[in-house]
Design a protein around this motif. Structure first.
Motif, short mmCIF file in Angstrom:
data_model
loop_
_atom_site.label_atom_id
_atom_site.label_comp_id
_atom_site.label_asym_id
_atom_site.label_seq_id
_atom_site.Cartn_x
_atom_site.Cartn_y
_atom_site.Cartn_z
N LYS A 28 -5.38 6.27 2.89
CA LYS A 28 -4.28 5.60 3.56
C LYS A 28 -4.66 5.18 4.97
O LYS A 28 -4.30 4.09 5.42
N LEU A 87 -6.86 2.05 4.82
CA LEU A 87 -6.07 0.86 4.50
C LEU A 87 -5.24 0.41 5.70
O LEU A 87 -5.15 -0.78 6.00
N THR A 133 0.84 -1.20 0.00
CA THR A 133 0.00 0.00 0.00
C THR A 133 0.87 1.25 0.00
O THR A 133 0.57 2.23 -0.68
#
Length: 320
Positions: A110, A113, A94
Motif C-alpha cells: 500500500k 502504491l 487501490t
C-alpha cells in the motif's frame, strides 16, 4: 459538459446545481447501491471492531465515483484537473481493492502504491504550476528547485493519504474532520484568489462526504473504507497545494495529522530507530481516548471536530 451545453445558466448557478445533484446522487447510491460493496469482517485489533462486522465497507467507491462524474458534468475541467481526477480514482481503486481483498494488503504494498500516485501527482503539479509557494505570514514567496519541490510535494501527498486513512476508525470521524478541513481550504482559497473552478470542486467533494455522513453517523450503517479515506487524503493534499501555501496543510488538517500521524511516527521510531518513547500511547489517538479516557464515539467526533473548528477559525481570521 453541462457548462458548455447550457449557455442560459451562469457559472455559479451551474456549479450550485452540480453541488445539489452530487448530494442527491450520492445519497441514492449509498441508500440503494451498497449491495455491490464488500462486507466488513470485524477487525479484531480495532477498538469495538466487532461492531462493524457485516456492514458494507468501501462506500468511498460510490461517493468518489460520483464526485468524479459530477465534476466532469458541471465544471469546465482543465487538463491538469483531469489528471488529478484520474489520480484520485487510482487512489480510490487501490483502496477499494484492498477493501475487497480477503487478505488485507501489506503496509509495503500500500505504501508503494501511495508513493507512485503521490509522485506522479507532484510532477503534474509542478508541470502545470511552478515550484514557488507562499510561506504563511511572510510577504516574499519562496522558490525551490523543481526536483526538490516534487520531493516535498510527494511527501505531503503521501502523508495526507495515510493520516486520513489512519483516522478512519470511529463512526463519522474521518468524514467530519475531512469536511472541516476542506471548508478551511475553501476559505483559504477564497482569501488567496484560488481558481473558482478548484473552489467549486472542494464544495462538490464536501457535498459527497455530507451525503455519506448521513449513513455513517453513530451507529453507522456503512463505512467508507480505504477506498474513501485514501482518496480523501489525496484530495486534501491537492487542494492545499492549489492554494499556493502548502504549509497551511498543518493547521488546516491538524486533527487528522494528530490522530493518524502519531501512529506513523510511533511505527517509524520503533522500526528504524528502535525507540519506544510512545509505548504508553495507543494509536490512532481516537483509540487512546476511547480506551484510556472512556470517551464514546460521539464524544470523540464532537471534541475532535471542536478543536479543528477552533484552529480553522483562528487560521482564517489571521489570514484575513
Amino acid at each position: 459538459m453541462i457548462t458548455l451545453l447550457n449557455t442560459h445558466l451562469d457559472y455559479r448557478t451551474t456549479a450550485l446545481i452540480g453541488i445539489l445533484f452530487t448530494y442527491a446522487v450520492t445519497f441514492l447510491l449509498l441508500k440503494f447501491g451498497t449491495g455491490i460493496l464488500p462486507r466488513d469482517g470485524g477487525r479484531a485489533f480495532a477498538h469495538d471492531g466487532k461492531l462493524s462486522q457485516g456492514k458494507p465497507r468501501g462506500a468511498g467507491f460510490l461517493f468518489i465515483l460520483t464526485f468524479s462524474i459530477s465534476t466532469l458534468l458541471f465544471l469546465p475541467i482543465t487538463t491538469e484537473e483531469l489528471i488529478y481526477i484520474i489520480m484520485l480514482l487510482a487512489a480510490m481503486l487501490t483502496g477499494f481493492l484492498d477493501d475487497c481483498s480477503k487478505n488485507p494488503w501489506g503496509e509495503l504494498k500500500k505504501g508503494l502504491l501511495d508513493f507512485a500516485i503521490a509522485l506522479m501527482t507532484a510532477i503534474t503539479y509542478v508541470n502545470f504550476n511552478s515550484s514557488t509557494f507562499e510561506v504563511p505570514f511572510i510577504s516574499n514567496p519562496v522558490t525551490l528547485p523543481p526536483v526538490l519541490f516534487v520531493i516535498l510535494a510527494t511527501v505531503l501527498i503521501w502523508v495526507s493519504i495515510n493520516v486520513t486513512n489512519c483516522s478512519d476508525g470511529v463512526d463519522g470521524l474521518s468524514g467530519t474532520l475531512s469536511v472541516i478541513t476542506l471548508l478551511t481550504v475553501f476559505g483559504i482559497g477564497k482569501i488567496k484568489g484560488m481558481d473558482p473552478n478548484d473552489t467549486y470542486m472542494l464544495l462538490i467533494m464536501v457535498s459527497c462526504i455530507m451525503s455519506y455522513l448521513w449513513f455513517n453517523a453513530t451507529p453507522s450503517l456503512m463505512m467508507m473504507g480505504d477506498a474513501g479515506s485514501r482518496a480523501l487524503g489525496f484530495f486534501i493534499a491537492i487542494a492545499i497545494l492549489k492554494t499556493g501555501s502548502p504549509l497551511l496543510y498543518i493547521p488546516a488538517a491538524f486533527m487528522l495529522i494528530l490522530d493518524g500521524g502519531l501512529g506513523l511516527i510511533k511505527l517509524s521510531l520503533i522500526r528504524f530507530l528502535k525507540l519506544h518513547i510512545l509505548k504508553n500511547t495507543i494509536t490512532p489517538i481516537h483509540d487512546h481516548v476511547r480506551k484510556r479516557l472512556g470517551w464514546s464515539n460521539t464524544q470523540v467526533v464532537f471534541k475532535f471536530a471542536i478543536v479543528q473548528v477552533l484552529i480553522s477559525f483562528t487560521l482564517i481570521w489571521l489570514l484575513l
